[in-house]
Design an enzyme around this catalytic site. Structure first.
Site, mmCIF file in Angstrom:
data_model
loop_
_atom_site.group_PDB
_atom_site.id
_atom_site.type_symbol
_atom_site.label_atom_id
_atom_site.label_comp_id
_atom_site.label_asym_id
_atom_site.label_seq_id
_atom_site.Cartn_x
_atom_site.Cartn_y
_atom_site.Cartn_z
ATOM 1 N N GLU A 175 -37.441 7.042 -35.701
ATOM 2 C CA GLU A 175 -38.008 8.393 -35.613
ATOM 3 C C GLU A 175 -38.738 8.658 -34.301
ATOM 4 O OE1 GLU A 175 -38.341 6.616 -38.473
ATOM 5 O OE2 GLU A 175 -37.281 7.853 -39.936
ATOM 6 N N HIS A 231 -44.434 9.256 -49.919
ATOM 7 C CA HIS A 231 -43.340 10.210 -49.759
ATOM 8 C C HIS A 231 -43.694 11.598 -50.286
ATOM 9 C CE1 HIS A 231 -41.104 6.506 -49.098
ATOM 10 N NE2 HIS A 231 -40.101 7.213 -48.651
#
Lengths: 451, 354
Positions: A184, A253
């Site tokens: 990322e 998450h």
């Protein structure tokens, strides 16, 4: 004993699916691990394996059936030594399988927005999922401008981890739909470099939770370069992906980053609710010469909304929308928060409270004028979001109302947010951690001094 | 020749080499040829390096007078790296670097006046006074900054190289970073993508032996930074970064590799900064003798000066006159940087969004 095979949930947010194909027929012996059927979710086609041994006694749902709710009985297995006709009969007389399991996700579906003044009269409306709307927006922009490309994990050959980029590889090829390694920080920075170089990247994060790995590039490189270069070097880039809680994916998450990014000058931060806004805002985000954070929601991906059938449907960045007019209290929310708010507004009507509902759509820049105009009319405001309360969008909205409409307030501004805890996994605790329709109603009653 | 300590453990040049990596692309690792310079090249390199040296000396002076604020990282001692690499570029190639960036800007042709005025925070600076020492850019000169976060320019430079491939040009991106940045994770994320996608980027590791106050030996498990691309199969070379001819020759090789579509290339430039990490660094972590030795025996500018005189390509007078010109240019820049007004207060609110 006959055993029912239930429609399985194949992802955290799956509510229903299509029974695409049976791979067994009545009378077949099956053992645990055999693939017995194929099921299409909105994300993928999955194989279903038998858990029990026995003989297929009855197929309850024909292949090709769409919209089969999770937990619906789809077949009956006769256990060892059991008679398959007995089993089939038992199944027929058994009470109907419970209707799906709508308890998950926690957020309720609200009504469709009222007629949209932004849509020309007589425009054909097409029922579209948020997922399709996002895909259509990207495809249209990629057709219009060869400098637009999509880059991220699993966006190409896998067709998107959440199937948002489905079909883009086929149409635009591997040069413009680019699978990255799991990296990322690296691909966010690469995207920013490409934008500084003049391209228009759409960077997909599989979820914004993973974008924390990349947040230095987003803020220090993308958001600040225009200013640091005295206006010379802009960064036309879109960072998009699901944000906030999905369902039962727990603390790491399930986080809403709205106020994190809204804090940063140089960024535009969008969080759409409806499919029409998702499409129109994403197109505007791609057109924007500035870096845009585009926060989606996994639970909304599969929901249908009407999208105007127009050649180039765009929704302006930075413009809130009054979804429902009302006179007693202003309910302000954005993204999936709108699901609570619209449902609450309906129920409040029954209590004699006429709520005005505002969907911010863009959280930075904040369309405070639309909020103020409403609050000056109603004298009361409740903000609703799935973010944490401290330094939240609610904090900001409440403060600005105090600064700019203090004399119009008939009650302190109230807020309904997630609880100030990491997201728990257990279903009951998760539900408690998130805002609820009941909490919105309570807050609206409190600010209107309604018993 | 700049040298650096090598340990037996990391060099392993004998026959006991047991690594299984079968690399075909790592070439010419320790045998950099030195480009023969023409008289014109020597003179140009001399002048360009001198400009950086004099500019940085002046910047140090203005910092001492309180006219430059904040952080100010001087490039003195490292001039041959950027000047040699720039000689290997062609129009359209991009350059990006970290915060020790004044030399890179001057080498790409940005004007001394605009750079110095940015250092003093004036409206005539390249970023209108809003960027400062570490944040300057010039689209016209293909200079993409000037980045203050250690290592962040590496993915950005990789993205610029991606743009070259996307657009189908044969341009190459020079991405500079230091020995300190070479330990940042995003550098390796970039290496991986660059090799995977054959991006035309030369990663130039300016190894000046210290990441702020920490020597390479104390920071890096393998001090041979040219090997940092090994697990990505990116070829790398160690280059004498104090010799502008060696830099140019290595730059030519690396850039040819990139232009031919073979993907990234790593050049570890063995160099040295004479000053501290920044103006506020007394550099107590190294001895005066170490610095003095580099200055007297390996100075990049003195080397060229000596060759010019030895070959009788220039006389003392000519070089003196060149020095005078350069000093004049830097003096003008400093004058401008002190007299140019500060940005208008309204500039506070501009350039946040397009």
């Amino acid at each position: 004993m006959p055993t029912e095979i239930l429609m399985p949930a194949l992802s955290p947010t799956m509510e229903e699916g299509k029974l695409a194909k049976w791979l067994v027929k009545v009378g077949d012996e099956i053992s645990a691990g055999d693939v017995i059927a194929e099921i299409e979710t909105d994300k993928a086609t999955m194989e279903v394996e038998a858990v029990d041994e026995g003989t297929v006694a009855k197929i309850l749902i024909d292949e090709g059936t769409e919209g089969v709710k999770v937990n619906t009985a789809i077949a009956v297995i006769a256990g060892e030594g059991g008679d398959i006709s007995d089993a089939a009969e038992a199944a027929a007389s058994a009470p109907a399988a419970p209707e799906a399991a709508p308890s998950e996700p926690a957020a309720p579906k609200g009504p469709e927005p009222e007629d949209d003044p932004e849509v020309p009269e007589g425009t054909e409306m097409v029922s579209t999922t948020v997922r399709e709307a996002l895909r259509d927006a990207m495809a249209e922009e990629m057709r219009a401008d060869g400098d637009v490309f999509v880059i991220g994990e699993e966006v190409a050959e896998y067709q998107g981890a959440y199937k948002i980029t489905q079909g883009l590889l086929d149409e635009f090829g591997a040069k413009r739909v680019i699978d990255t390694p799991i990296t990322e920080h690296g691909f966010a920075g690469l995207g920013v470099g490409a934008a500084l170089g003049g391209l228009r990247p759409i960077v997909e994060f599989m979820t914004f939770n993973f974008a924390m790995q990349a947040i230095d590039q987003i803020i220090n490189s993308a958001a600040k370069t225009l200013y640091m270069s005295g206006g010379q070097m802009g960064c036309p880039i879109v960072f998009r992906g699901p944000n906030g809680a999905a369902a039962r994916v727990a603390a790491q998450h399930s986080q809403d980053y709205s106020s994190w990014y809204a804090h940063v000058p140089g960024l535009t931060v969008v969080q759409p609710w409806s499919a029409a806004d998702a499409k129109g805002l994403l197109k505007s985000a791609v057109h924007s010469p500035n870096p845009v954070i585009f926060l989606e929601n996994e639970i909304l991906y599969g929901q249908h909304f009407d999208v105007p059938k127009l050649d180039d449907w765009t929704v302006p960045l930075g413009k809130a929308k009054v979804v429902k007019a009302g006179s007693d209290v202003t309910l302000v929310s954005f993204g999936i928060g709108m699901a609570y708010v619209t449902k609450a507004a309906e129920e409040l009507k029954g209590l004699g409270i006429d709520a005005e509902v505002i969907d911010l759509r863009t959280v930075r820049p904040l369309d405070i004028n639309t909020i103020l105009a409403s609050v000056k009319k109603t004298g009361r405001c409740v903000t609703v979001e799935e973010g944490w309360p401290t330094c939240s969008m609610s904090s900001e909205i409440g403060f600005q109302i105090m600064e700019k409409a203090f004399d119009y307030l008939d009650a302190p501004v109230a807020r309904v947010t997630s609880k100030d805890v990491p997201m728990p996994y257990a279903a009951n605790l998760e539900k408690l951690a998130l805002p609820s329709v009941a909490e919105v109603i309570e807050a609206a009653k409190a600010v209107t001094y309604t018993a | 020749m700049a040298t650096k300590p090598k340990t037996a453990a990391t060099r392993n040049q004998g026959g006991t080499h047991s690594r299984s990596r079968q690399s075909t692309s790592r070439t010419a690792k320790k045998t950099p040829a030195i480009a023969e310079f023409s008289k014109e090249q020597e003179l140009a390199a001399y002048r360009d390096m001198l400009l950086i040296r004099r500019f940085e000396e002046k910047a140090g002076q203005l910092y001492g007078m309180g006219l430059i604020g904040g952080f100010c990282h001087l490039y003195i001692g490292q001039e041959a790296v950027v000047v040699g690499m720039q000689m290997a570029l062609k129009p359209g190639d991009q350059v990006i670097t970290g915060y020790r960036d004044h030399g890179h800007m001057l080498a790409t042709g940005m004007e001394a006046k605009g750079v110095m005025a940015e250092l003093t925070g004036r409206r005539g600076g390249y970023s209108k006074g809003k960027g400062g020492s570490m944040h300057m850019f010039s689209k016209e000169k293909n200079f993409y900054g000037g980045h203050g976060i250690v290592g962040a320019q590496v993915p950005l430079g990789t993205g610029l190289a991606f743009t070259n491939v996307y657009r189908g040009t044969d341009n190459v991106t020079l991405t500079y970073f230091g020995d300190g940045a070479s330990n940042q994770g995003q550098v390796y994320e970039s290496f991986n993508m660059a090799k995977l996608w054959h991006l035309p980027v030369v990663y130039i590791i300016e190894n000046n032996k210290y990441g702020m106050g920490t020597s390479v030996e104390r920071a890096s498990s393998n001090v041979d930074l040219s090997e940092r691309g090994a697990s990505f199969d990116i070829p790398g070379e160690q280059v004498n970064g104090m010799d502008v001819r060696a830099v140019k020759a290595a730059g030519d090789r690396a850039i040819a590799h990139c232009r031919a579509g073979k993907g990234p290339y790593i050049l570890e430039m063995l160099t040295y900064r004479y000053r501290g990490h920044s103006m506020s660094d007394p550099a107590k972590y190294r001895s005066k003798e170490e610095v003095q030795k580099m200055r007297t025996e390996h100075d990049p500018i003195e080397q060229v000066r000596k060759r010019l005189l030895d070959k009788k390509w220039a006389g003392e007078d000519e070089l003196k006159s060149m020095d005078k010109d350069v000093r004049g240019l830097v003096g003008e820049a400093a004058e401008f940087a002190q007299t140019d007004p500060e940005p208008d207060p309204s500039e506070l609110w501009t350039d946040i969004l397009h």
